[in-house]
Scaffold this motif. Structure first.
Motif, PDB file in Angstrom:
ATOM      1  N   ASN A  40      36.766  47.742  52.392  1.00  0.00           N
ATOM      2  CA  ASN A  40      35.873  46.711  51.872  1.00  0.00           C
ATOM      3  C   ASN A  40      36.657  45.683  51.079  1.00  0.00           C
ATOM      4  O   ASN A  40      37.793  45.932  50.670  1.00  0.00           O
ATOM      5  CB  ASN A  40      34.726  47.310  51.057  1.00  0.00           C
ATOM      6  CG  ASN A  40      35.191  48.378  50.083  1.00  0.00           C
ATOM      7  OD1 ASN A  40      36.026  48.105  49.222  1.00  0.00           O
ATOM      8  ND2 ASN A  40      34.665  49.591  50.222  1.00  0.00           N
ATOM      9  N   GLY A  41      36.069  44.525  50.901  1.00  0.00           N
ATOM     10  CA  GLY A  41      36.774  43.452  50.205  1.00  0.00           C
ATOM     11  C   GLY A  41      35.833  42.398  49.698  1.00  0.00           C
ATOM     12  O   GLY A  41      34.626  42.435  49.958  1.00  0.00           O
ATOM     13  N   THR A 273      43.295  51.634  63.060  1.00  0.00           N
ATOM     14  CA  THR A 273      43.879  52.225  61.860  1.00  0.00           C
ATOM     15  C   THR A 273      43.447  51.481  60.602  1.00  0.00           C
ATOM     16  O   THR A 273      42.962  50.349  60.661  1.00  0.00           O
ATOM     17  CB  THR A 273      45.409  52.191  61.929  1.00  0.00           C
ATOM     18  OG1 THR A 273      45.851  50.813  61.910  1.00  0.00           O
ATOM     19  CG2 THR A 273      45.920  52.875  63.190  1.00  0.00           C
ATOM     20  N   ALA A 274      43.662  52.137  59.474  1.00  0.00           N
ATOM     21  CA  ALA A 274      43.333  51.519  58.196  1.00  0.00           C
ATOM     22  C   ALA A 274      44.129  50.237  57.972  1.00  0.00           C
ATOM     23  O   ALA A 274      43.591  49.234  57.492  1.00  0.00           O
ATOM     24  CB  ALA A 274      43.590  52.510  57.063  1.00  0.00           C
ATOM     25  N   GLN A 275      45.425  50.254  58.304  1.00  0.00           N
ATOM     26  CA  GLN A 275      46.256  49.070  58.112  1.00  0.00           C
ATOM     27  C   GLN A 275      45.710  47.886  58.889  1.00  0.00           C
ATOM     28  O   GLN A 275      45.629  46.766  58.375  1.00  0.00           O
ATOM     29  CB  GLN A 275      47.698  49.365  58.540  1.00  0.00           C
ATOM     30  CG  GLN A 275      48.671  48.203  58.335  1.00  0.00           C
ATOM     31  CD  GLN A 275      48.898  47.865  56.873  1.00  0.00           C
ATOM     32  OE1 GLN A 275      48.849  48.743  56.016  1.00  0.00           O
ATOM     33  NE2 GLN A 275      49.129  46.602  56.572  1.00  0.00           N
ATOM     34  N   ARG A 276      45.312  48.145  60.150  1.00  0.00           N
ATOM     35  CA  ARG A 276      44.724  47.066  60.949  1.00  0.00           C
ATOM     36  C   ARG A 276      43.368  46.651  60.379  1.00  0.00           C
ATOM     37  O   ARG A 276      43.003  45.476  60.416  1.00  0.00           O
ATOM     38  CB  ARG A 276      44.577  47.514  62.398  1.00  0.00           C
ATOM     39  CG  ARG A 276      45.870  47.808  63.132  1.00  0.00           C
ATOM     40  CD  ARG A 276      46.752  46.587  63.242  1.00  0.00           C
ATOM     41  NE  ARG A 276      46.064  45.449  63.831  1.00  0.00           N
ATOM     42  CZ  ARG A 276      46.570  44.224  63.918  1.00  0.00           C
ATOM     43  NH1 ARG A 276      47.772  43.972  63.416  1.00  0.00           N
ATOM     44  NH2 ARG A 276      45.888  43.236  64.478  1.00  0.00           N
ATOM     45  N   GLY A 277      42.640  47.615  59.841  1.00  0.00           N
ATOM     46  CA  GLY A 277      41.349  47.294  59.243  1.00  0.00           C
ATOM     47  C   GLY A 277      41.475  46.411  58.021  1.00  0.00           C
ATOM     48  O   GLY A 277      40.635  45.538  57.771  1.00  0.00           O
ATOM     49  N   ASP A 315      41.487  49.702  50.551  1.00  0.00           N
ATOM     50  CA  ASP A 315      41.557  50.772  51.551  1.00  0.00           C
ATOM     51  C   ASP A 315      41.210  52.071  50.834  1.00  0.00           C
ATOM     52  O   ASP A 315      42.038  52.645  50.124  1.00  0.00           O
ATOM     53  CB  ASP A 315      42.966  50.824  52.150  1.00  0.00           C
ATOM     54  CG  ASP A 315      43.180  51.989  53.107  1.00  0.00           C
ATOM     55  OD1 ASP A 315      42.257  52.822  53.275  1.00  0.00           O
ATOM     56  OD2 ASP A 315      44.277  52.083  53.676  1.00  0.00           O
ATOM     57  N   THR A 316      39.967  52.547  51.018  1.00  0.00           N
ATOM     58  CA  THR A 316      39.502  53.707  50.262  1.00  0.00           C
ATOM     59  C   THR A 316      40.048  55.021  50.815  1.00  0.00           C
ATOM     60  O   THR A 316      39.949  56.055  50.146  1.00  0.00           O
ATOM     61  CB  THR A 316      37.965  53.765  50.246  1.00  0.00           C
ATOM     62  OG1 THR A 316      37.472  53.984  51.577  1.00  0.00           O
ATOM     63  CG2 THR A 316      37.372  52.475  49.700  1.00  0.00           C
ATOM     64  N   TYR A 321      45.239  48.919  47.225  1.00  0.00           N
ATOM     65  CA  TYR A 321      44.496  47.749  46.747  1.00  0.00           C
ATOM     66  C   TYR A 321      45.320  46.507  47.083  1.00  0.00           C
ATOM     67  O   TYR A 321      46.477  46.386  46.661  1.00  0.00           O
ATOM     68  CB  TYR A 321      44.287  47.871  45.245  1.00  0.00           C
ATOM     69  CG  TYR A 321      43.356  46.859  44.615  1.00  0.00           C
ATOM     70  CD1 TYR A 321      41.991  47.093  44.543  1.00  0.00           C
ATOM     71  CD2 TYR A 321      43.852  45.688  44.039  1.00  0.00           C
ATOM     72  CE1 TYR A 321      41.131  46.186  43.937  1.00  0.00           C
ATOM     73  CE2 TYR A 321      43.007  44.776  43.426  1.00  0.00           C
ATOM     74  CZ  TYR A 321      41.642  45.037  43.379  1.00  0.00           C
ATOM     75  OH  TYR A 321      40.799  44.134  42.780  1.00  0.00           O
ATOM     76  N   TYR A 322      44.751  45.600  47.863  1.00  0.00           N
ATOM     77  CA  TYR A 322      45.456  44.422  48.354  1.00  0.00           C
ATOM     78  C   TYR A 322      44.839  43.154  47.752  1.00  0.00           C
ATOM     79  O   TYR A 322      43.625  43.103  47.490  1.00  0.00           O
ATOM     80  CB  TYR A 322      45.341  44.317  49.876  1.00  0.00           C
ATOM     81  CG  TYR A 322      45.911  45.463  50.660  1.00  0.00           C
ATOM     82  CD1 TYR A 322      47.132  45.350  51.321  1.00  0.00           C
ATOM     83  CD2 TYR A 322      45.220  46.673  50.784  1.00  0.00           C
ATOM     84  CE1 TYR A 322      47.651  46.396  52.071  1.00  0.00           C
ATOM     85  CE2 TYR A 322      45.738  47.726  51.527  1.00  0.00           C
ATOM     86  CZ  TYR A 322      46.949  47.576  52.168  1.00  0.00           C
ATOM     87  OH  TYR A 322      47.451  48.613  52.912  1.00  0.00           O
ATOM     88  N   TYR A 323      45.655  42.120  47.596  1.00  0.00           N
ATOM     89  CA  TYR A 323      45.104  40.844  47.145  1.00  0.00           C
ATOM     90  C   TYR A 323      46.010  39.692  47.551  1.00  0.00           C
ATOM     91  O   TYR A 323      47.200  39.867  47.843  1.00  0.00           O
ATOM     92  CB  TYR A 323      44.917  40.838  45.621  1.00  0.00           C
ATOM     93  CG  TYR A 323      46.192  40.800  44.819  1.00  0.00           C
ATOM     94  CD1 TYR A 323      46.702  39.591  44.329  1.00  0.00           C
ATOM     95  CD2 TYR A 323      46.901  41.962  44.543  1.00  0.00           C
ATOM     96  CE1 TYR A 323      47.878  39.551  43.594  1.00  0.00           C
ATOM     97  CE2 TYR A 323      48.077  41.930  43.807  1.00  0.00           C
ATOM     98  CZ  TYR A 323      48.555  40.725  43.332  1.00  0.00           C
ATOM     99  OH  TYR A 323      49.715  40.680  42.606  1.00  0.00           O
ATOM    100  N   LYS A 324      45.441  38.508  47.592  1.00  0.00           N
ATOM    101  CA  LYS A 324      46.182  37.259  47.717  1.00  0.00           C
ATOM    102  C   LYS A 324      45.468  36.230  46.862  1.00  0.00           C
ATOM    103  O   LYS A 324      44.296  36.406  46.501  1.00  0.00           O
ATOM    104  CB  LYS A 324      46.276  36.799  49.176  1.00  0.00           C
ATOM    105  CG  LYS A 324      44.943  36.487  49.835  1.00  0.00           C
ATOM    106  CD  LYS A 324      45.145  36.005  51.267  1.00  0.00           C
ATOM    107  CE  LYS A 324      43.803  35.628  51.906  1.00  0.00           C
ATOM    108  NZ  LYS A 324      43.974  35.048  53.260  1.00  0.00           N
ATOM    109  N   THR A 325      46.163  35.146  46.512  1.00  0.00           N
ATOM    110  CA  THR A 325      45.600  34.144  45.618  1.00  0.00           C
ATOM    111  C   THR A 325      45.540  32.777  46.288  1.00  0.00           C
ATOM    112  O   THR A 325      46.089  32.576  47.369  1.00  0.00           O
ATOM    113  CB  THR A 325      46.437  34.031  44.332  1.00  0.00           C
ATOM    114  OG1 THR A 325      47.724  33.455  44.667  1.00  0.00           O
ATOM    115  CG2 THR A 325      46.645  35.392  43.682  1.00  0.00           C
TER     116      THR A 325
END
Length: 365
Positions: A40-41, A273-277, A315-316, A321-325
């Motif tokens: 989710n994001g 996969t999660a990475q692709r998700g 990615d639960t 936890y990923y982010y960009k600004t």
């Protein structure tokens, strides 16, 4: 722990109006991959700059909620968490814990009304920014959160939110767990109303049930391009791919973004996969990216422009936890599994960075 909340200030009014209407246009969504990773994001928008950092909060961290009467509910973190904080207020307003529970606050103007803090409820009360950290600190599943709310274990006090303009800020909240289950929590008339959220989407005002009803206006939307039809003997063909989504609202209002997010999440083909998700979720959220200037108001002679300050993906399954600004579109990742979750202090990284452009001219052959 020093929560650095001396800058909060206290205000003993009910939350109905909020001064400057520097509206927030945040959008949240969820997808599930073939390997059962729940991804989710959300986007983070506001009309003025929000000073944000990413933190890892260890187990055993002590917290004290703030209220209009002073200190409120006290708790010690059962679970470690990772996520976003505002300025020096070391409580996470968007994050994920070590059990894959996710919670986040979203702007909810015109509808949020927090409870009035009294001597009777002060011990269970906390600020609107404290409550997201409380969820992350204490709960593993959505059902556990629901039970705590049903038992009236917490109340939100109308105190000022660090990092925002000096008016009481209106929020509602979303909670996901690693099974994909989700709820939306809305402070209405001093009580916390809970909605089951079967689609994992959230934006802003009006209320969540209104947005779900509004989806009925768009049941005609299709992911596939429709076939040609005969009209009075003439053949009418779609003008191109995407004609099934003809009528999808494209503006930046909360109702339109809610419909778009629901349509994109529902029609996306699950990644393996999660990475692709994670990358898929970033692509979905790119559709809600707001450049400076296209969504703005003029108040007291000043221009306030909503823009997408951050985009966050969680990615639960793998606890990443990923982010960009806005200033740096390169994706950054924090892996909870690489930290000592029983550590003695909160670890922190400011989100500010500058985009680096990769010159690949010399790679041409």
């Amino acid at each position: 722990m020093n929560l650095k909340k001396t800058t909060i200030g206290l205000i003993a009014i009910a939350v109905t109006t909020f001064g400057l209407s520097t509206a927030s246009a945040c959008t949240g969504a969820q997808v599930v991959t073939e390997d059962k990773a729940v991804i989710n994001g959300r986007t983070v928008e506001f009309g003025v700059f929000l000073d944000t950092s990413i933190v890892v909060v260890p187990r055993g961290t002590k917290f004290t909620g703030m209220t209009t009467l002073g200190e409120g509910k006290k708790w010690t973190s059962k679970y470690a968490s990772v996520g976003m904080i505002l300025v020096d207020n070391e409580v996470i307003v968007d994050g994920m814990n070590e059990k894959g529970l996710v919670t986040a606050s979203f702007y909810f103007p015109g509808y949020a009304k927090y409870s009035v803090t009294t001597k009777e409820n002060q011990k269970i009360s906390m600020s609107s920014s404290d409550i997201t950290q409380w969820f992350l600190s204490m709960f593993e599943t959505v059902d556990e959160v629901k039970t705590a709310l049903e038992n009236n274990e917490v109340a939100i006090s109308p105190v000022l939110t660090p990092g925002f303009p000096p008016q009481v800020q209106p929020f509602h909240f979303i909670v996901y767990d690693r099974t994909g289950k989700s709820i939306v929590i809305e402070p209405m008339d001093g009580k916390l109303k809970v909605y089951n959220n079967p689609i994992g989407v959230i934006t802003n005002s009006p209320t969540f049930d209104w947005h779900m009803t509004n989806l009925s206006n768009y049941v005609n939307l299709l992911a596939h391009t429709p076939d040609e039809v005969k009209v009075f003997g003439a053949t009418v063909k779609p003008l191109g791919q995407g004609a099934g989504m003809l009528g999808l609202p494209g503006d930046f209002t909360p109702p339109s973004r809610f419909v778009r997010a629901a349509a994109f999440a529902a029609s996306s083909i699950p990644e393996k996969t999660a990475q692709r998700g994670v990358l898929q979720m970033f692509h979905i959220l790119n559709s809600f990216d707001i450049p400076v200037g296209v969504a703005r108001t003029i108040e007291e002679g000043k221009i306030f422009s909503d823009y997408t300050m951050l985009t966050v993906v969680r990615d639960t399954k793998n606890l990443r936890y990923y982010y960009k600004t806005y200033e740096d579109q390169s994706i950054k990742m924090i892996d909870m599994k690489s930290f000592d979750l029983d550590g003695k202090k909160i670890l922190r990284l400011h989100t500010k960075s500058e985009q680096q452009i990769n010159d690949v001219s010399k790679k041409l052959k």
